[in-house]
Scaffold this motif. Structure first.
Motif, PDB file in Angstrom:
ATOM      1  N   ILE A 110       0.846  -1.186   0.000  1.00 48.34           N
ATOM      2  CA  ILE A 110       0.000   0.000   0.000  1.00 48.34           C
ATOM      3  C   ILE A 110       0.887   1.243   0.000  1.00 48.34           C
ATOM      4  N   PRO A 111       0.724   2.145  -0.972  1.00 52.79           N
ATOM      5  CA  PRO A 111       1.568   3.339  -1.033  1.00 52.79           C
ATOM      6  C   PRO A 111       1.182   4.370   0.020  1.00 52.79           C
ATOM      7  N   LEU A 112       2.138   5.175   0.398  1.00 55.59           N
ATOM      8  CA  LEU A 112       1.913   6.263   1.339  1.00 55.59           C
ATOM      9  C   LEU A 112       1.935   7.585   0.590  1.00 55.59           C
ATOM     10  N   LYS A 113       1.180   8.555   1.076  1.00 59.73           N
ATOM     11  CA  LYS A 113       1.174   9.872   0.441  1.00 59.73           C
ATOM     12  C   LYS A 113       2.511  10.561   0.723  1.00 59.73           C
ATOM     13  N   LEU A 114       3.135  11.052  -0.324  1.00 56.55           N
ATOM     14  CA  LEU A 114       4.427  11.709  -0.209  1.00 56.55           C
ATOM     15  C   LEU A 114       4.256  13.220  -0.118  1.00 56.55           C
ATOM     16  N   SER A 115       5.211  13.875   0.522  1.00 53.54           N
ATOM     17  CA  SER A 115       5.165  15.331   0.652  1.00 53.54           C
ATOM     18  C   SER A 115       5.977  16.044  -0.426  1.00 53.54           C
ATOM     19  N   GLY A 116       6.911  15.312  -1.041  1.00 51.73           N
ATOM     20  CA  GLY A 116       7.797  15.914  -2.015  1.00 51.73           C
ATOM     21  C   GLY A 116       9.180  16.181  -1.459  1.00 51.73           C
ATOM     22  N   SER A 117       9.286  16.192  -0.150  1.00 48.50           N
ATOM     23  CA  SER A 117      10.584  16.468   0.472  1.00 48.50           C
ATOM     24  C   SER A 117      11.402  15.200   0.697  1.00 48.50           C
ATOM     25  N   GLU A 118      10.795  14.027   0.492  1.00 51.58           N
ATOM     26  CA  GLU A 118      11.511  12.777   0.708  1.00 51.58           C
ATOM     27  C   GLU A 118      12.720  12.683  -0.218  1.00 51.58           C
ATOM     28  N   ASP A 153      -8.098  18.040   1.341  1.00 58.59           N
ATOM     29  CA  ASP A 153      -7.265  16.880   1.674  1.00 58.59           C
ATOM     30  C   ASP A 153      -7.954  15.637   1.130  1.00 58.59           C
ATOM     31  N   VAL A 154      -7.301  14.918   0.229  1.00 57.91           N
ATOM     32  CA  VAL A 154      -7.915  13.751  -0.400  1.00 57.91           C
ATOM     33  C   VAL A 154      -6.996  12.542  -0.264  1.00 57.91           C
ATOM     34  N   GLU A 155      -7.584  11.382  -0.428  1.00 57.56           N
ATOM     35  CA  GLU A 155      -6.813  10.151  -0.380  1.00 57.56           C
ATOM     36  C   GLU A 155      -6.010   9.990  -1.668  1.00 57.56           C
TER      37      GLU A 155
END
Length: 202
Positions: free
Chosen positions: A7-15, A61-63
């Protein structure tokens, strides 16, 4: 032996990418590299789905998007929504504007792995309308010099219940802009989209 989908996790872009030696680069760099051309056919459909999600969301905020689902968006009431997108202007040189049409309205149960269901079982089922409501998102701007896909005044949305889609398309798999006009289906703006969808849920 079977392998369950991670299951993927929502990324912030800073990873940050790992084991990169003396280089340091983030997921944001990937997004800028791969996903900046939002008017490409690859991304415009996902963008349209995102806009519908944003219209329905109270807090923006969405899935995570599920590309394997039998529908694109689901409301709080459980109404399934299919989003289709079309544009007059593509991300390649054109001699004339594209003809607007929305296709792929019918589907079988989405097949994506033998681990889920044998392909033969999926193929034996007739294609049908999988969603309750269909949103036909049109990026309607027709001037490349002033085109701005982030400007939601350059978009409009046709919202129809499944039964109306079947009637206008004559139970078909696609529907044209001409057919929508001929049947007096008026588009709504982004600001009116939630109200229109809500009205069809009642």
């Amino acid at each position: 032996m079977s392998y369950k989908r991670k299951i993927p996790l929502k990324l912030s872009g800073s990873e940050l990418f790992k084991k990169t030696g003396n280089k340091k680069f983030s997921i944001l760099k990937l997004w800028q590299y791969a996903f900046s051309d939002l008017n490409s056919n690859v991304l415009r459909g996902a963008l349209a789905e995102f806009l519908v999600e944003m219209a329905l969301s109270d807090n923006c905020d969405v899935e995570l998007r599920n590309p394997w689902g039998d529908y694109d968006v689901i409301t709080r009431k459980g109404t399934k929504i299919e989003v289709k997108c079309s544009s007059y202007i593509q991300d390649w040189d054109q001699n004339k504007l594209s003809i607007i049409s929305f296709s792929g309205l019918k589907a079988r149960e989405l097949y994506w792995s033998e681990a889920v269901k044998p392909y033969s079982e999926v193929q034996s089922v007739n294609k049908e309308y999988k969603s309750d409501i269909y949103v036909f998102a049109l990026f309607m701007h027709q001037n490349t010099e002033t085109l701005d896909i982030l400007d939601l005044d350059q978009w409009c949305f046709f919202v129809l219940p499944k039964e109306e889609v079947a009637r206008i398309s004559k139970n078909g798999n696609s529907i044209s802009f001409y057919s929508l006009e001929k049947n007096n289906i008026n588009p709504v703006s982004f600001g009116e989209l939630k109200e229109k969808i809500d009205s069809l849920e009642q």
